[in-house]
Design an enzyme around this catalytic site. Structure first.
Site, PDB file in Angstrom:
ATOM      1  N   PRO A   9      59.888  72.543  56.077  1.00 54.67           N
ATOM      2  CG  PRO A   9      58.664  73.614  54.406  1.00 54.67           C
ATOM      3  CD  PRO A   9      59.952  72.919  54.665  1.00 54.67           C
ATOM      4  NE  ARG A 107      54.115  60.156  51.274  1.00 54.74           N
ATOM      5  CZ  ARG A 107      54.186  61.234  52.044  1.00 54.74           C
ATOM      6  NH1 ARG A 107      55.364  61.677  52.454  1.00 54.74           N
ATOM      7  NH2 ARG A 107      53.107  61.868  52.420  1.00 54.74           N
TER       8      ARG A 107
END
Length: 148
Positions: A9, A107
């Site tokens: 995605p 992250r």
């Protein structure tokens, strides 16, 4: 060696999507970089991108029937929760290398775990788009799985 490069995605939005994290190269530009590298090392590559989990699973299954020798996969957000993609990779039993343009370990906390990694022979993260070329080198036996 026949390798399928699968992107999940939002990868079609490279160059637009958060350039400070993912860079300014477009998806087509990414494919060009990979194709040039693959040609230089004698690998045949084809590309697939989808924003739909089921289509990615179908593509992984197709790799088995199409005679692919390996898979380079950036599952994108599916990395963190798609046991179905994990199962598909395990099902076809082809060597797969998981790739991430950014360093997922540095992250947000929800991005730090990969449920896909256990189905792969290696993971390459935080190397930018060159990570795909490193993954190809690992699959053809020219790269070091520990330094991915």
């Amino acid at each position: 060696m026949k390798i399928k490069v699968i992107n999940g995605p939002n990868m079609n939005m490279l160059g637009i999507r958060e350039p400070s994290i993912y860079g300014s190269v477009s998806y087509d530009g990414l494919c060009d970089v990979i194709a040039r590298h693959a040609a230089g090392v004698g690998a045949e590559v084809s590309f697939f991108q989808s924003n739909c989990e089921g289509e990615i699973i179908d593509c992984i299954h197709s790799c088995y029937f199409d005679g692919c020798d390996g898979i380079v996969i950036n599952p994108a957000a599916y990395t963190h929760y798609s046991y179905a993609i994990y199962d598909a990779i395990k099902t076809v039993a082809l060597p797969a290398v998981e790739v991430h343009i950014s360093d997922i370990s540095a992250r947000e906390s929800f991005r730090r775990e990969s449920v896909i990694a256990g189905a792969c022979v290696a993971q390459v993260a935080g190397k930018g788009i060159d990570g795909y070329n490193i993954a190809i080198d690992i699959l053809i036996g020219r790269g070091d799985k520990r330094n991915g």
